[in-house]
Design an enzyme around this catalytic site. Structure first.
Site, PDB file in Angstrom:
ATOM      1  N   THR A  31       0.846  -1.191   0.000  1.00  9.97           N
ATOM      2  CA  THR A  31       0.000   0.000   0.000  1.00  9.97           C
ATOM      3  C   THR A  31       0.884   1.245   0.000  1.00  9.97           C
ATOM      4  O   THR A  31       2.076   1.171  -0.317  1.00  9.97           O
ATOM      5  CB  THR A  31      -0.989  -0.045   1.190  1.00  9.97           C
ATOM      6  OG1 THR A  31      -1.954   0.987   1.056  1.00  9.97           O
ATOM      7  CG2 THR A  31      -0.271   0.134   2.534  1.00  9.97           C
ATOM      8  N   ASN A  32       0.322   2.412   0.336  1.00  5.61           N
ATOM      9  CA  ASN A  32       1.102   3.657   0.385  1.00  5.61           C
ATOM     10  C   ASN A  32       0.557   4.534   1.513  1.00  5.61           C
ATOM     11  O   ASN A  32      -0.382   4.158   2.205  1.00  5.61           O
ATOM     12  CB  ASN A  32       1.047   4.369  -0.976  1.00  5.61           C
ATOM     13  CG  ASN A  32      -0.368   4.677  -1.390  1.00  5.61           C
ATOM     14  OD1 ASN A  32      -1.066   5.448  -0.749  1.00  5.61           O
ATOM     15  ND2 ASN A  32      -0.820   4.047  -2.471  1.00  5.61           N
ATOM     16  N   HIS A  33       1.128   5.718   1.666  1.00  2.25           N
ATOM     17  CA  HIS A  33       0.821   6.574   2.816  1.00  2.25           C
ATOM     18  C   HIS A  33      -0.405   7.466   2.641  1.00  2.25           C
ATOM     19  O   HIS A  33      -0.637   8.354   3.460  1.00  2.25           O
ATOM     20  CB  HIS A  33       2.021   7.468   3.136  1.00  2.25           C
ATOM     21  CG  HIS A  33       3.170   6.745   3.753  1.00  2.25           C
ATOM     22  ND1 HIS A  33       3.087   6.150   4.985  1.00  2.25           N
ATOM     23  CD2 HIS A  33       4.420   6.499   3.301  1.00  2.25           C
ATOM     24  CE1 HIS A  33       4.245   5.581   5.277  1.00  2.25           C
ATOM     25  NE2 HIS A  33       5.066   5.777   4.263  1.00  2.25           N
ATOM     26  N   ALA A  98      -4.355   7.565  -4.513  1.00  2.00           N
ATOM     27  CA  ALA A  98      -2.976   7.138  -4.742  1.00  2.00           C
ATOM     28  C   ALA A  98      -3.038   5.647  -5.066  1.00  2.00           C
ATOM     29  O   ALA A  98      -3.042   4.789  -4.186  1.00  2.00           O
ATOM     30  CB  ALA A  98      -2.132   7.391  -3.508  1.00  2.00           C
TER      31      ALA A  98
END
Ligand code: CTP
Length: 222
Positions: A31-33, A98
């Site tokens: 995943t991402n932030h 995102a």
């Protein structure tokens, strides 16, 4: 427009928000932030400006906004399915998610094998009718205006909102953002570029939506 009339009244707005999660096995994921703050602000402001809003949201810790049709998704492919199934009924689409560019397809020993996810914004740009308005986001770490110009043109967007991850007050977790807004200009290599000063994500969301509404009213589309 008559005084008191809301600029997005009668329009269907679709917003993507948050990160995607790509499962690696039953307990792990890539995943991402992304926190989803920018996308949720866009959905709430679009609602307040009079639109019917659909929010395709990756996993975030935010409450579902009232009066917004929230569709929860996990992977990029889930988000792609939501956007592709609803896109033809949408007047304005704003992609603030995102989206993970890759997902795991297998493992051999300790090596992880990845494959590309669909590019949702590129799909929308390819399938967009002249009466539809498309806005993308871009996070850059260098050559912001050159890279954002490529995305504006390459993904057939009517607007591209770019932020530099290295600028203080911009980026995922902040409540503020500092953006450069690109719209098609006289020629493809010379888009119109506005540099907006730091503002809260709610104020930014409203300003983006009001500009998109004004472009539609002026018949400014690519
Ligand atoms: N986006 C999307 N689907 C993807 C990847 C990105 O819809 N699979 C959208 C994002 O929501 C954003 C825009 O495309 O509106 C730009 O995302 P970004 O990650 O900056 O661009 P990439 O296409 O991944 O380009 P690069 O990684 O080369 O900067």
């Amino acid at each position: 427009r008559p005084d008191g009339e809301l600029p997005l009244k009668g329009l269907a707005v679709l917003v993507t928000a948050g990160p995607t999660q790509e499962p690696l096995d039953p307990v792990r994921f890539l995943t991402n932030h992304s926190t989803g703050k920018m996308g949720y602000a866009l959905a709430e402001q679009a609602r307040d400006l009079g639109a019917q809003v659909t929010l395709a949201s990756g996993p975030v810790a935010l409450d579902a906004p009232y009066g917004v049709d929230v569709v929860d998704v996990t992977t990029a492919r889930d988000m792609f399915d939501v956007v592709t199934s609803r896109f033809s009924d949408t007047d304005i689409t704003v992609m603030a998610a995102a989206v993970g560019d890759f997902r795991p397809v297998g493992r051999s020993g300790i090596e992880l094998e990845l494959t590309s996810n669909p590019d949702i914004l590129a799909w929308a740009g390819e399938h967009k009718r002249p009466d539809q308005t498309l806005c993308g986001f871009a996070m850059e770490t260098r050559d912001l205006e050159a890279n954002a110009t490529k995305k504006l043109n390459g993904k057939h967007c009517d607007m591209l909102v770019a932020n530099n991850l290295r600028t203080p007050g911009a980026g995922f977790a902040a409540d503020t953002n500092v953006v450069t807004v690109l719209t098609p200009g006289e020629t493809a290599d010379r888009p119109s570029i506005e540099r907006w000063s730091k503002m809260g994500k709610d104020a930014l969301a409203k300003r983006i939506l009001v500009k998109l509404a004004a472009m539609r009213a002026d018949g400014e589309r690519r």
